[in-house]
Design a protein around this motif. Structure first.
Motif, PDB file in Angstrom:
ATOM      1  N   LYS A 188      -5.926 -15.767  -1.626  1.00 18.45           N
ATOM      2  CA  LYS A 188      -6.701 -14.778  -0.868  1.00 18.45           C
ATOM      3  C   LYS A 188      -6.928 -13.523  -1.699  1.00 18.45           C
ATOM      4  O   LYS A 188      -6.036 -13.070  -2.420  1.00 18.45           O
ATOM      5  N   PRO A 189      -8.113 -12.916  -1.578  1.00 20.11           N
ATOM      6  CA  PRO A 189      -8.376 -11.666  -2.303  1.00 20.11           C
ATOM      7  C   PRO A 189      -7.630 -10.499  -1.649  1.00 20.11           C
ATOM      8  O   PRO A 189      -7.157 -10.595  -0.510  1.00 20.11           O
ATOM      9  N   LEU A 190      -7.534  -9.413  -2.376  1.00 22.75           N
ATOM     10  CA  LEU A 190      -6.818  -8.233  -1.882  1.00 22.75           C
ATOM     11  C   LEU A 190      -7.379  -7.757  -0.543  1.00 22.75           C
ATOM     12  O   LEU A 190      -6.646  -7.326   0.343  1.00 22.75           O
ATOM     13  N   SER A 191      -8.695  -7.869  -0.380  1.00 22.18           N
ATOM     14  CA  SER A 191      -9.331  -7.399   0.854  1.00 22.18           C
ATOM     15  C   SER A 191      -8.852  -8.157   2.088  1.00 22.18           C
ATOM     16  O   SER A 191      -8.940  -7.648   3.204  1.00 22.18           O
ATOM     17  N   ASP A 192      -8.341  -9.375   1.902  1.00 12.96           N
ATOM     18  CA  ASP A 192      -7.868 -10.180   3.034  1.00 12.96           C
ATOM     19  C   ASP A 192      -6.409  -9.923   3.363  1.00 12.96           C
ATOM     20  O   ASP A 192      -5.951 -10.299   4.438  1.00 12.96           O
ATOM     21  N   VAL A 193      -5.674  -9.332   2.462  1.00 15.31           N
ATOM     22  CA  VAL A 193      -4.222  -9.192   2.679  1.00 15.31           C
ATOM     23  C   VAL A 193      -3.736  -7.749   2.729  1.00 15.31           C
ATOM     24  O   VAL A 193      -2.634  -7.486   3.209  1.00 15.31           O
ATOM     25  N   LEU A 194      -4.547  -6.813   2.250  1.00 17.59           N
ATOM     26  CA  LEU A 194      -4.126  -5.411   2.219  1.00 17.59           C
ATOM     27  C   LEU A 194      -4.758  -4.649   3.380  1.00 17.59           C
ATOM     28  O   LEU A 194      -5.976  -4.681   3.566  1.00 17.59           O
ATOM     29  N   VAL A 195      -3.928  -3.952   4.122  1.00 20.96           N
ATOM     30  CA  VAL A 195      -4.396  -3.102   5.221  1.00 20.96           C
ATOM     31  C   VAL A 195      -3.899  -1.695   4.970  1.00 20.96           C
ATOM     32  O   VAL A 195      -2.684  -1.482   4.799  1.00 20.96           O
ATOM     33  N   LEU A 196      -4.800  -0.737   4.919  1.00 22.66           N
ATOM     34  CA  LEU A 196      -4.417   0.654   4.731  1.00 22.66           C
ATOM     35  C   LEU A 196      -4.193   1.305   6.087  1.00 22.66           C
ATOM     36  O   LEU A 196      -5.093   1.345   6.927  1.00 22.66           O
ATOM     37  N   ALA A 197      -3.004   1.828   6.293  1.00 19.69           N
ATOM     38  CA  ALA A 197      -2.685   2.490   7.567  1.00 19.69           C
ATOM     39  C   ALA A 197      -3.451   3.806   7.660  1.00 19.69           C
ATOM     40  O   ALA A 197      -3.580   4.551   6.690  1.00 19.69           O
ATOM     41  N   ARG A 198      -3.971   4.063   8.865  1.00 21.02           N
ATOM     42  CA  ARG A 198      -4.751   5.292   9.091  1.00 21.02           C
ATOM     43  C   ARG A 198      -4.063   6.170  10.122  1.00 21.02           C
ATOM     44  O   ARG A 198      -3.466   5.671  11.062  1.00 21.02           O
TER      45      ARG A 198
END
Length: 216
Positions: A206-216
């Motif tokens: 999986k690419p980074l966009s599918d596994v990384l979530v930036l907390a807001r």
């Protein structure tokens, strides 16, 4: 307490080291086709020592690594594992699971358990016994899982290949390897060189966009 050994490097060097390590790990693949070619035991012992550097709950290090190279024991493990795997493939696994596994080309035959020069059987210590007194281990599941991750990375870094095998149930390993009741089988890892004709599934991570979530 003792002073921390820490050598700071520049941000650019950190990024370069991180990228190099990531690229090396990207080349790691799970392998089912092993060569019987011998591997020095000293090398495997170093890999296990690396696994033992993993963090653990309250530093209790709740792991045991049983190293198997005896052909008779490997044969016994294969026979027991294939018995459970055959039952799983034919009666326990739902159709959706079988369909997912079909893409990877796996079945209940586990010849690698005899061909690979070494099997590392990882056990989780549910508790420890000190001077006849039962003592608690903390976060044993998580600790042993992290140690296995270190071990898999160390195997790849050394130039060998491995497979994470989890026959279910695995209690036959406790019996065959004569482990005490406080130890539970966690993972079985064949280790060695790949067979000359070894192949692996054409998979994509999986690419980074599918596994990384930036907390807001």
């Amino acid at each position: 307490m003792i002073p921390l050994e820490f050598k700071e490097v520049s941000a650019s060097e950190m990024l370069e080291k991180a990228r190099d390590f990531r690229k090396q790990c990207e080349r790691r693949r799970t392998v089912r086709g092993f060569s019987p070619r011998r591997v020095p035991r000293e090398l495997v012992e170093e890999l296990i020592l690396t696994a033992c550097t993993a963090p653990s709950g309250a530093n209790k290090q709740p792991w045991k690594f049983v190293l198997v190279d005896d052909p008779h024991i490997k044969r016994e493990i294969r026979t027991a594992a294939e018995k459970e795997e055959k039952e799983s493939y034919e009666h326990r696994m739902p159709q959706s699971w079988l369909e997912d596994l079909a893409e990877l080309g796996t079945d209940w035959h586990k010849e690698f358990l005899e061909i690979a020069p070494y099997l590392i059987v990882v056990f989780k210590e549910r508790y420890r016994v000190e001077n006849g007194v039962q003592k608690k281990n903390y976060y044993a599941e998580e600790s042993v899982g992290i140690a296995c991750g270190f071990l898999i990375a160390a195997i790849h870094n050394a130039g060998l290949v491995a497979l994470t095998h989890t026959p279910s149930p695995m209690n036959f390993l406790q019996s065959i390897l004569q482990r005490p009741p406080n130890e539970v089988p966690f993972l079985l890892i064949p280790v060695g060189y790949p067979a000359e004709n070894a192949v692996v599934p054409d998979i994509h991570r999986k690419p980074l966009s599918d596994v990384l979530v930036l907390a807001r």
